[in-house]
Structure formats: C-alpha cells, structure tokens
Design a protein around this motif. Sequence first.
Motif, PDB file in Angstrom:
ATOM      1  N   ALA A 171       0.834  -1.200   0.000  1.00 49.28           N
ATOM      2  CA  ALA A 171       0.000   0.000   0.000  1.00 49.28           C
ATOM      3  C   ALA A 171       0.874   1.258   0.000  1.00 49.28           C
ATOM      4  O   ALA A 171       0.573   2.234  -0.693  1.00 49.28           O
ATOM      5  CB  ALA A 171      -0.938   0.001   1.206  1.00 49.28           C
ATOM      6  N   PHE A 172       1.982   1.216   0.756  1.00 55.96           N
ATOM      7  CA  PHE A 172       2.901   2.357   0.786  1.00 55.96           C
ATOM      8  C   PHE A 172       3.525   2.574  -0.588  1.00 55.96           C
ATOM      9  O   PHE A 172       3.581   3.699  -1.084  1.00 55.96           O
ATOM     10  CB  PHE A 172       3.988   2.122   1.841  1.00 55.96           C
ATOM     11  CG  PHE A 172       5.060   3.172   1.811  1.00 55.96           C
ATOM     12  CD1 PHE A 172       4.833   4.428   2.336  1.00 55.96           C
ATOM     13  CD2 PHE A 172       6.292   2.908   1.236  1.00 55.96           C
ATOM     14  CE1 PHE A 172       5.816   5.407   2.294  1.00 55.96           C
ATOM     15  CE2 PHE A 172       7.273   3.879   1.188  1.00 55.96           C
ATOM     16  CZ  PHE A 172       7.034   5.126   1.724  1.00 55.96           C
ATOM     17  N   GLU A 173       3.994   1.491  -1.204  1.00 55.90           N
ATOM     18  CA  GLU A 173       4.588   1.577  -2.532  1.00 55.90           C
ATOM     19  C   GLU A 173       3.572   2.153  -3.521  1.00 55.90           C
ATOM     20  O   GLU A 173       3.890   3.047  -4.310  1.00 55.90           O
ATOM     21  CB  GLU A 173       5.029   0.188  -2.996  1.00 55.90           C
ATOM     22  CG  GLU A 173       5.561   0.154  -4.416  1.00 55.90           C
ATOM     23  CD  GLU A 173       5.778  -1.264  -4.917  1.00 55.90           C
ATOM     24  OE1 GLU A 173       6.900  -1.544  -5.359  1.00 55.90           O
ATOM     25  OE2 GLU A 173       4.818  -2.062  -4.872  1.00 55.90           O
ATOM     26  N   TYR A 174       2.362   1.640  -3.477  1.00 58.45           N
ATOM     27  CA  TYR A 174       1.283   2.083  -4.371  1.00 58.45           C
ATOM     28  C   TYR A 174       1.017   3.579  -4.192  1.00 58.45           C
ATOM     29  O   TYR A 174       0.945   4.325  -5.169  1.00 58.45           O
ATOM     30  CB  TYR A 174       0.031   1.265  -4.058  1.00 58.45           C
ATOM     31  CG  TYR A 174      -1.145   1.545  -4.942  1.00 58.45           C
ATOM     32  CD1 TYR A 174      -1.286   0.901  -6.166  1.00 58.45           C
ATOM     33  CD2 TYR A 174      -2.150   2.413  -4.545  1.00 58.45           C
ATOM     34  CE1 TYR A 174      -2.383   1.139  -6.982  1.00 58.45           C
ATOM     35  CE2 TYR A 174      -3.248   2.657  -5.355  1.00 58.45           C
ATOM     36  CZ  TYR A 174      -3.356   2.016  -6.563  1.00 58.45           C
ATOM     37  OH  TYR A 174      -4.436   2.250  -7.363  1.00 58.45           O
ATOM     38  N   GLU A 175       0.907   4.013  -2.953  1.00 57.60           N
ATOM     39  CA  GLU A 175       0.632   5.428  -2.670  1.00 57.60           C
ATOM     40  C   GLU A 175       1.793   6.313  -3.112  1.00 57.60           C
ATOM     41  O   GLU A 175       1.588   7.359  -3.723  1.00 57.60           O
ATOM     42  CB  GLU A 175       0.351   5.617  -1.183  1.00 57.60           C
ATOM     43  CG  GLU A 175       0.019   7.030  -0.794  1.00 57.60           C
ATOM     44  CD  GLU A 175      -1.320   7.515  -1.331  1.00 57.60           C
ATOM     45  OE1 GLU A 175      -1.523   8.739  -1.348  1.00 57.60           O
ATOM     46  OE2 GLU A 175      -2.156   6.687  -1.736  1.00 57.60           O
ATOM     47  N   LEU A 176       3.018   5.899  -2.820  1.00 53.88           N
ATOM     48  CA  LEU A 176       4.203   6.679  -3.188  1.00 53.88           C
ATOM     49  C   LEU A 176       4.293   6.870  -4.699  1.00 53.88           C
ATOM     50  O   LEU A 176       4.414   7.994  -5.187  1.00 53.88           O
ATOM     51  CB  LEU A 176       5.471   5.979  -2.673  1.00 53.88           C
ATOM     52  CG  LEU A 176       6.805   6.604  -3.085  1.00 53.88           C
ATOM     53  CD1 LEU A 176       6.984   7.955  -2.419  1.00 53.88           C
ATOM     54  CD2 LEU A 176       7.944   5.673  -2.746  1.00 53.88           C
ATOM     55  N   VAL A 177       4.217   5.772  -5.429  1.00 55.24           N
ATOM     56  CA  VAL A 177       4.360   5.840  -6.884  1.00 55.24           C
ATOM     57  C   VAL A 177       3.218   6.656  -7.498  1.00 55.24           C
ATOM     58  O   VAL A 177       3.451   7.520  -8.350  1.00 55.24           O
ATOM     59  CB  VAL A 177       4.448   4.430  -7.505  1.00 55.24           C
ATOM     60  CG1 VAL A 177       4.386   4.498  -9.019  1.00 55.24           C
ATOM     61  CG2 VAL A 177       5.733   3.740  -7.053  1.00 55.24           C
ATOM     62  N   ASN A 178       2.002   6.406  -7.059  1.00 57.44           N
ATOM     63  CA  ASN A 178       0.870   7.130  -7.641  1.00 57.44           C
ATOM     64  C   ASN A 178       0.858   8.615  -7.290  1.00 57.44           C
ATOM     65  O   ASN A 178       0.456   9.441  -8.103  1.00 57.44           O
ATOM     66  CB  ASN A 178      -0.451   6.467  -7.261  1.00 57.44           C
ATOM     67  CG  ASN A 178      -0.734   5.283  -8.144  1.00 57.44           C
ATOM     68  OD1 ASN A 178      -0.713   5.394  -9.363  1.00 57.44           O
ATOM     69  ND2 ASN A 178      -0.969   4.142  -7.538  1.00 57.44           N
TER      70      ASN A 178
END
Length: 80
Positions: A25-32
Amino acid sequence: MHELLELVQISRNKYPVHHRHAMRAFEYELVNTILDSCGGNKSKTAEILGLSRRQLQRIFARWEGLQDQPTDSEVEAMVG
C-alpha cells in the motif's frame, strides 16, 4: 526514493502478510502520488524515484497481476 522501493521488494518475503500488504500500500501510494504530480508522465516519475522506466513498468505490471491490490480506502488507512 529508489531505496524505499527496494525495501518494499525485500520485505515482501520477509514479513507477515499484513506487513507486506502495508508495504504494498505504501509503494502504491508513493508511486501514484509522484505519478500524479508529474501529470501522468511515467518517464519523469521513474526519474524522480531513481528507477529506469522499465523498472517502473514492472511495478505497474506487478500491480496488475495482484488479486489483492489495495483499495483506495485501504491505502488511505495504511498511510494515514
């Protein structure tokens, strides 16, 4: 930034499922978030993250293959 994504990838097999879900979820939020700030420009997003465009494409491809991809509400809950 690149180090953060490496940490996400390393942690996938090292931590319990709920931790891996939080890291995803952190990776998803960061990239997006960065992608949005770049107006959808994937090349610029990759540059800011310290990744090649191909590495960023692999991240997107991995998300597409996930059946338990985090929902927007799960992402918000996990990143505050």
